[in-house]
Write a protein that holds these residues in place. Structure first.
Motif, mmCIF file in Angstrom:
data_model
loop_
_atom_site.group_PDB
_atom_site.id
_atom_site.type_symbol
_atom_site.label_atom_id
_atom_site.label_comp_id
_atom_site.label_asym_id
_atom_site.label_seq_id
_atom_site.Cartn_x
_atom_site.Cartn_y
_atom_site.Cartn_z
ATOM 1 N N ILE A 1 0.893 -1.295 0.045
ATOM 2 C CA ILE A 1 -0.203 0.021 0.057
ATOM 3 C C ILE A 1 1.107 1.242 0.086
ATOM 4 C CG2 ILE A 1 -1.595 1.568 1.591
ATOM 5 C CD1 ILE A 1 -2.910 -1.274 2.118
ATOM 6 N N THR A 2 1.911 1.251 1.015
ATOM 7 C CA THR A 2 2.811 2.308 0.956
ATOM 8 C C THR A 2 3.547 2.609 -0.566
ATOM 9 O OG1 THR A 2 3.352 1.872 3.317
ATOM 10 C CG2 THR A 2 5.002 3.395 1.960
ATOM 11 N N ALA A 3 3.947 1.346 -1.193
ATOM 12 C CA ALA A 3 4.425 1.731 -2.410
ATOM 13 C C ALA A 3 3.461 2.105 -3.525
ATOM 14 C CB ALA A 3 5.082 0.323 -2.960
ATOM 15 N N ASP A 4 2.376 1.578 -3.328
ATOM 16 C CA ASP A 4 1.357 2.282 -4.481
ATOM 17 C C ASP A 4 1.122 3.517 -3.994
ATOM 18 O OD1 ASP A 4 0.686 -0.021 -5.599
ATOM 19 O OD2 ASP A 4 -0.864 -0.619 -4.531
ATOM 20 N N LEU A 5 1.221 4.066 -2.801
ATOM 21 C CA LEU A 5 0.662 5.441 -2.391
ATOM 22 C C LEU A 5 1.982 6.410 -2.650
ATOM 23 C CD1 LEU A 5 -0.928 7.630 -1.101
ATOM 24 C CD2 LEU A 5 0.307 6.875 1.198
ATOM 25 N N THR A 6 3.047 5.963 -2.617
ATOM 26 C CA THR A 6 4.372 6.566 -3.169
ATOM 27 C C THR A 6 4.230 6.808 -4.790
ATOM 28 O OG1 THR A 6 5.684 5.811 -1.302
ATOM 29 C CG2 THR A 6 6.758 6.420 -3.307
ATOM 30 N N THR A 7 3.715 5.635 -5.456
ATOM 31 C CA THR A 7 3.475 5.697 -6.852
ATOM 32 C C THR A 7 2.717 6.910 -7.201
ATOM 33 O OG1 THR A 7 4.306 3.538 -7.158
ATOM 34 C CG2 THR A 7 3.189 4.691 -9.057
ATOM 35 N N ALA A 8 1.567 6.909 -6.475
ATOM 36 C CA ALA A 8 0.434 7.866 -6.698
ATOM 37 C C ALA A 8 0.841 9.247 -6.373
ATOM 38 C CB ALA A 8 -0.850 7.634 -6.034
ATOM 39 N N ILE A 9 1.531 9.519 -5.471
ATOM 40 C CA ILE A 9 1.989 10.766 -5.084
ATOM 41 C C ILE A 9 2.993 11.416 -6.213
ATOM 42 C CG2 ILE A 9 3.709 12.179 -3.625
ATOM 43 C CD1 ILE A 9 2.603 10.274 -1.317
ATOM 44 N N ASP A 10 3.982 10.268 -6.631
ATOM 45 C CA ASP A 10 4.805 10.702 -7.706
ATOM 46 C C ASP A 10 4.129 10.956 -8.903
ATOM 47 O OD1 ASP A 10 7.153 10.443 -6.125
ATOM 48 O OD2 ASP A 10 7.648 8.399 -6.755
ATOM 49 N N PHE B 1 8.642 23.279 -15.143
ATOM 50 C CA PHE B 1 9.746 22.879 -16.071
ATOM 51 C C PHE B 1 10.872 22.517 -15.445
ATOM 52 C CE2 PHE B 1 12.458 23.674 -19.588
ATOM 53 C CZ PHE B 1 11.563 23.538 -20.790
ATOM 54 N N ASN B 2 11.485 23.286 -14.510
ATOM 55 C CA ASN B 2 12.474 23.183 -13.629
ATOM 56 C C ASN B 2 12.561 22.000 -12.679
ATOM 57 O OD1 ASN B 2 13.815 24.748 -15.664
ATOM 58 N ND2 ASN B 2 14.538 26.392 -14.110
ATOM 59 N N ALA B 3 11.562 22.565 -11.818
ATOM 60 C CA ALA B 3 11.571 21.588 -10.395
ATOM 61 C C ALA B 3 10.885 20.451 -10.869
ATOM 62 C CB ALA B 3 10.723 22.345 -9.289
ATOM 63 N N GLY B 4 10.018 20.427 -11.809
ATOM 64 C CA GLY B 4 9.130 19.039 -12.128
ATOM 65 C C GLY B 4 10.067 18.090 -12.760
ATOM 66 N N SER B 5 11.328 18.496 -13.481
ATOM 67 C CA SER B 5 11.973 17.687 -14.013
ATOM 68 C C SER B 5 12.922 16.606 -13.319
ATOM 69 C CB SER B 5 13.391 18.251 -14.882
ATOM 70 O OG SER B 5 12.542 19.058 -15.709
ATOM 71 N N PHE B 6 12.471 16.744 -11.626
ATOM 72 C CA PHE B 6 12.728 15.696 -10.838
ATOM 73 C C PHE B 6 11.965 14.177 -11.214
ATOM 74 C CE2 PHE B 6 15.003 19.001 -8.363
ATOM 75 C CZ PHE B 6 16.128 18.157 -8.152
ATOM 76 N N ILE B 7 10.971 14.430 -11.869
ATOM 77 C CA ILE B 7 10.009 13.495 -12.137
ATOM 78 C C ILE B 7 9.222 12.761 -10.859
ATOM 79 C CG2 ILE B 7 9.556 11.244 -13.422
ATOM 80 C CD1 ILE B 7 10.534 13.560 -15.235
ATOM 81 N N THR B 8 9.857 12.533 -9.614
ATOM 82 C CA THR B 8 9.489 12.064 -8.563
ATOM 83 C C THR B 8 9.625 12.953 -7.355
ATOM 84 O OG1 THR B 8 11.460 10.768 -8.079
ATOM 85 C CG2 THR B 8 9.701 9.848 -9.300
ATOM 86 N N ILE B 9 8.903 12.780 -6.389
ATOM 87 C CA ILE B 9 9.015 13.767 -5.059
ATOM 88 C C ILE B 9 9.350 13.051 -3.672
ATOM 89 C CG2 ILE B 9 6.715 14.140 -4.940
ATOM 90 C CD1 ILE B 9 7.283 16.926 -3.770
ATOM 91 N N ALA B 10 8.693 11.779 -3.823
ATOM 92 C CA ALA B 10 8.756 11.067 -2.580
ATOM 93 C C ALA B 10 9.700 10.038 -2.448
ATOM 94 C CB ALA B 10 7.272 10.149 -2.514
ATOM 95 N N LYS B 11 11.145 10.769 -2.306
ATOM 96 C CA LYS B 11 12.098 9.946 -2.206
ATOM 97 C C LYS B 11 13.173 10.654 -1.226
ATOM 98 C CE LYS B 11 16.121 8.855 -5.350
ATOM 99 N NZ LYS B 11 16.891 9.202 -6.654
ATOM 100 N N SER B 12 13.823 9.857 -0.306
ATOM 101 C CA SER B 12 14.647 10.298 0.726
ATOM 102 C C SER B 12 16.041 9.871 0.320
ATOM 103 C CB SER B 12 14.168 9.357 1.875
ATOM 104 O OG SER B 12 15.024 9.794 3.018
#
Length: 515
Positions: free
Chosen positions: A40-49, A266-277
């Motif tokens: 569930i956590t993995a799915d939630l992370t994918t959804a957030i990203d 354009f710039n900040a979104g180029s990280f593609i993902t956000i839920a990463k430590s």
């Protein structure tokens, strides 16, 4: 990191010690619940990203509104419908051709280092690593490159040429460049597959596209405007520049603010993902979310510094506080920081913006000297400032930020001025040369062919009358003749006074106010 897997045998032994009568069953239940929670956590992370990426794609697409307003305000009112239609067609034609070919050429993995070979018409999408939000995000980038080029040839280009070059640029030329530098299979990408060697042990760091997007669009626009020639009346018989000012500074300013807003995607979104430590679990600052915030800050500082530098330099040179120059300076700073936005400190972004302003001013002076006419300064702004941005990333990229943005290869080179040696800078110089060569070899001949076929430039009569009336069925604005109106009311409608002035190409224009 400690092993976090749930072991039934280990947990059963612990439960047996505590006196549980069914230790194995209890252990199985607890482990199954933990595994379910992990999924569930993995799915939630994918959804957030995915949500983050979609929101970023929406921001980048909103830049088309900014482009449209900026372009409309920068041309004379008699060409407003034409330039607005070209912006719509950049997005529409770009969507179709990027869907059919462009995305596959750019990211069709597995492939070779030159061109992608899968995902034509999104076949086999979604697949691991390639879902629909990623396509939408990359399409928004592709049409941004096409929009840059349209500004260089505004007010004098046949509509069919827009359709041809826009389709070719978004469907083939731009995707090849993005494959080289952004695909995991690309020969010069900094994020290449682990088993592939990096260019100079570094790869090219062009995080959000100073080279891939802005240089491509700017150089394509340069060749188009050079082959097409300046607008009638832009230079007098002595070669001196004559201002053909756009009709609405209001639209220019509003468009610039819209582009500013979209640049965060354009710039900040180029990280593609956000839920990463990046660091220990539970750390509030050692994560990709913090890097995304820093990227937005560097973007802001570079653009604002460039705007202020342009303001004061132009004030000293012309004696005026010119809002159009400030807007172009702002956008020049954004174009420059785009390559290194994620890998530099905020103080370095200030340097980036300061130099970008001088680069833009210098290229504009060269354009006037050689009678080069670009109504939106697109080639100078995106091509010139984009080139500086590629160099800037090779000079100021910080080791820590490089390893966070491009993980998996410890000890990789970083910025020359930050103590990382010259290999990253060398890779980025190669990128500049390759982009100039590739775009020149593809878009230059295309525009030359259109020119020779009589498909590029409109007739002098159409140019003087305006493209809206001659090609699009009427003017963008409603005009009322003062004498015919009799001073009466028109129901509170929008009113403008028509100015019946024309620029004679055989005479030396001293001033022109055209609507």
């Amino acid at each position: 990191m400690a092993d976090q897997t749930c072991s039934i045998s280990g947990l059963s032994a612990l439960l047996s010690i505590s006196g549980s009568s069914n230790a194995t069953g209890a252990a199985q239940y607890i482990c199954s619940q933990l595994k379910t929670a992990a999924l569930i956590t993995a799915d939630l992370t994918t959804a957030i990203d995915a949500t983050f990426l979609l929101f970023s794609a929406y921001l980048v697409f909103a830049m088309q509104l900014g482009f449209a307003m900026l372009c409309a305000g920068s041309v004379r009112s008699k060409n407003t419908l034409n330039i607005m239609l070209t912006n719509v067609l950049d997005a529409a034609a770009g969507a179709l051709f990027y869907y059919l070919f462009g995305f596959a050429f750019a990211f069709g993995s597995p492939s070779n280092g030159f061109i992608g070979r899968h995902f034509f018409a999104l076949k086999s999408v979604p697949s691991p690593g390639f879902d629909y939000p990623y396509f939408l995000f990359q399409w928004a980038f592709a049409i941004a490159a096409a929009g840059i080029t349209s500004g260089s040839i505004a007010e004098r280009t046949q509509f069919v040429s827009y359709l041809i070059y826009s389709s070719f640029l978004t469907g083939f030329v731009y995707p090849i460049v993005s494959h080289w530098f952004w695909s995991a299979d690309g020969w010069a990408a900094a994020n290449r597959n682990p088993n592939d060697s990096l260019l100079f042990g570094s790869g090219v760091i062009d995080f959000a596209g100073s080279g891939v997007v802005h240089m491509v669009g700017g150089i394509a626009g340069f060749w188009a405007a050079l082959i097409e020639g300046p607008r009638i009346g832009r230079f007098d018989h002595n070669g001196k520049p004559v201002a053909l000012r756009g009709h609405s500074a209001t639209l220019v300013v509003l468009g610039s603010f819209m582009l500013w807003f979209g640049w965060y995607g354009f710039n900040a979104g180029s990280f593609i993902t956000i839920a990463k430590s990046y660091g220990p679990l539970g750390s509030p600052i050692n994560g990709q979310w913090s890097a995304i915030g820093r990227t937005a800050v560097t973007t802001t500082l570079a653009g604002c510094t460039s705007a202020l530098t342009t303001l004061f330099v132009q004030r000293l040179q012309t004696g005026h506080w010119n809002v159009i120059d400030v807007c172009n300076g702002l956008l020049g700073g954004f174009a420059a920081i785009t390559a290194g936005c994620a890998v530099v400190e905020p103080w370095a972004a200030v340097i980036c913006g300061f130099v970008a302003a001088w680069v833009l001013i210098g290229f504009n002076r060269l354009a006037e000297r050689f009678q080069y006419d670009d109504p939106l300064e697109a080639a100078q702004l995106h091509g010139g400032c984009g080139s500086w941005g590629v160099l800037f990333a090779g000079l100021f990229a910080k080791k820590e930020f490089v390893e966070e943005a491009y993980p998996g290869r410890p000890g990789r080179p970083y910025g020359l001025f930050m103590g990382g040696g010259g290999r990253l800078l060398a890779a980025n110089v190669v990128q500049m040369l390759v982009i100039v060569g590739w775009v020149s070899a593809t878009m230059g001949p295309l525009f030359f062919f259109l020119h020779k076929m009589g498909l590029l430039r409109i007739s002098a009569e159409d140019e003087l009358a305006g493209l809206d009336v001659t090609n699009h069925g009427g003017a963008a604005y409603v005009y009322y003749d003062e004498d015919a109106s009799g001073g009466g009311s028109h129901g509170g409608g929008f009113m403008m006074k028509g100015v019946n002035s024309r620029v004679d190409p055989l005479l030396t224009p001293t001033s022109s106010i055209e609507v």
